[in-house]
Design a protein around this motif. Sequence first.
Motif, PDB file in Angstrom:
ATOM      1  N   GLU A 235     -14.972  53.490   3.617  1.00  0.00           N
ATOM      2  CA  GLU A 235     -15.193  52.122   4.109  1.00  0.00           C
ATOM      3  C   GLU A 235     -15.413  52.131   5.619  1.00  0.00           C
ATOM      4  N   TRP A 238     -18.921  53.773   6.519  1.00  0.00           N
ATOM      5  CA  TRP A 238     -20.050  52.858   6.328  1.00  0.00           C
ATOM      6  C   TRP A 238     -20.043  51.741   7.367  1.00  0.00           C
ATOM      7  N   ARG A 242     -22.993  50.996   9.852  1.00  0.00           N
ATOM      8  CA  ARG A 242     -23.566  49.650   9.886  1.00  0.00           C
ATOM      9  C   ARG A 242     -23.705  49.143  11.309  1.00  0.00           C
ATOM     10  N   ILE A 470     -24.373  47.213  -4.197  1.00  0.00           N
ATOM     11  CA  ILE A 470     -23.888  47.713  -2.914  1.00  0.00           C
ATOM     12  C   ILE A 470     -24.872  48.704  -2.290  1.00  0.00           C
ATOM     13  N   SER A 471     -25.636  49.402  -3.133  1.00  0.00           N
ATOM     14  CA  SER A 471     -26.619  50.361  -2.616  1.00  0.00           C
ATOM     15  C   SER A 471     -27.704  49.655  -1.820  1.00  0.00           C
ATOM     16  N   THR A 473     -27.275  46.775  -0.216  1.00  0.00           N
ATOM     17  CA  THR A 473     -26.629  46.329   1.023  1.00  0.00           C
ATOM     18  C   THR A 473     -26.580  47.454   2.049  1.00  0.00           C
ATOM     19  N   ARG A 474     -26.223  48.645   1.587  1.00  0.00           N
ATOM     20  CA  ARG A 474     -26.100  49.771   2.503  1.00  0.00           C
ATOM     21  C   ARG A 474     -27.469  50.278   2.950  1.00  0.00           C
ATOM     22  N   TYR A 477     -28.779  48.560   6.007  1.00  0.00           N
ATOM     23  CA  TYR A 477     -28.290  48.945   7.326  1.00  0.00           C
ATOM     24  C   TYR A 477     -29.397  49.667   8.119  1.00  0.00           C
TER      25      TYR A 477
END
Length: 554
Positions: A235, A238, A242, A470-471, A473-474, A477
């Motif tokens: 966490e 990431w 980010r 979530i992939s 969202t990441r 970044y």
Amino acid sequence: MSFFRNRSIVARGAEGAKGNDVWLDNDDLRPLKLDDRTWTNNTYLTFWFSAAATVSNWYGASAAQALGLSMWESLACSLGGQLLIAIVITANGRAGAVYHIGFPILNRASFGIYGAWWPTFNRAVMAMVWNGVNAVQGGQCVYVMLHAIFPSIARIRNTMGPGSALTSAGMIGFVIFWLITCLFLVIPVPKMRVLVYAKLVVFVVSAFAMLGWCVGRAGGLGPVASHGSTVHGSEKAWLILRFLMLGAANCATFASNAADFQRYTKKPNGVILGNLLGFPVANLMVGLIGNIVGASSQNIFGELVWNPLDLLDRFQTTNYTPANRAGCFFIALMFVYCAIFSSIFENSLPAGNDLAALFPKYITIRIGFFICAVVSFALNPWYLLGSASIFVSFLASYQIFLSAITGVLLCNYYLVARGYLEIPDLFTSSKSGAYYFYHGWNFRAYIAYIIGVIPNFYGFLNNMGVGAPISVTRFYYFAYWVGLIVSAGVYWLLCKLSPVPVSYNSGWKEPKDYIRPDEQVLDGQALEDLEGSISLQTKQMPAEKVKDLQDLPS
């Protein structure tokens, strides 16, 4: 570049644009005159401190703290991202530094004479919206000042409604800030150097005053700097990634319109040190102070108050003494001065350039400044900020569109045109012009732009509230760099398959410094200094022949 075509733009400038070209040309849009090229490396170093010293940068720097990173981790992320984007700013503004033209005209070399209207209009609208947003923050600064002088202002009945970011009292501050900004707009941009230098002094004194005040009330720097991160493992990794990427993406506007302010440089290389050193160092200093002040609020009030304006007003509200009021007044005054220059250089100047390029017959850059001011007021930005957080997310996510434009501009200048621009053809709608392409539109640039946006569009929607894995969202970044690289790569490939008129396979074609033909002195050392401003063939001619050409009528 043809010597005769170089002279023809002067003739057009003297007589005024005629026919179809009335929509493409006025004196504000042409390469700057020598007298207007007044900025040096020192100016740009100071400029970045002035631009970075804004309210949003103060609390933006401590946003990572609010999500769990330590103060030092937050600073490292910001610095890393800003070092990366400083390279893009310097590279994309190179054409402005060499040819002394702004972003709207640079667009024409990539998107076409008429195709440039979309990215130019796009950026103009965003500049006006952000100008309104900055004015709201400036108005909040003025309110803190007024509250320090007139305690009764806090008791004015609020009639603005729940959707407004400003109360009725805050609106008084907004109007005052807006009027002050309009007064500054009458000063010619090249003459603002002294005001930029003055802002640096104001910022240093006031920022360190607030820093000392907060750290003193928090019990010293030791307790403040000892706050650790509250997240761990993947966490935390990431989160660091980010904010590292956000450190760059949040400056996407500066990267796209870098030519607008780099065109004022005296010499093309006079911006490099100012950008590569000034930009990250300025943001680091502001970020350091913002993070320490934010961390101090935890010790003072038991919670993180990351907006310095809220913190200032809380100081004087909880203890309304003459000393507190004076401190809040002068620090808020510094924020006002910073917000004014943020409004001018980040919003008014780009919008003025863009509007002048869209409607050159009717609008100069100066008139564009005031149109931007009026429109940003008419947008009621206090409601945009107060009632629609998704709208702010949309503005912050606009990086994907700006990065795709920037990618095309970088590829065209460095890989396709090899640093060479046919300046007269940027101001003509003639079908024989180098940038006429297909009916004034370069389909290669638009295909590259669209393809550069596509990979990030799902993440853009997710950032606005649409559900996504979530992939996604990441992956978002990395949106800025994905858009930049993909659009540049696609544009380069399309130009290989279908070459544009101004393209080279080898060799660097950039001149030392472009000088308008009406200011050229064709003798001795001056000819050497004007390399690239006239054609290679002309430079190789005997001096007598060059003089004969110079004496020809326009």
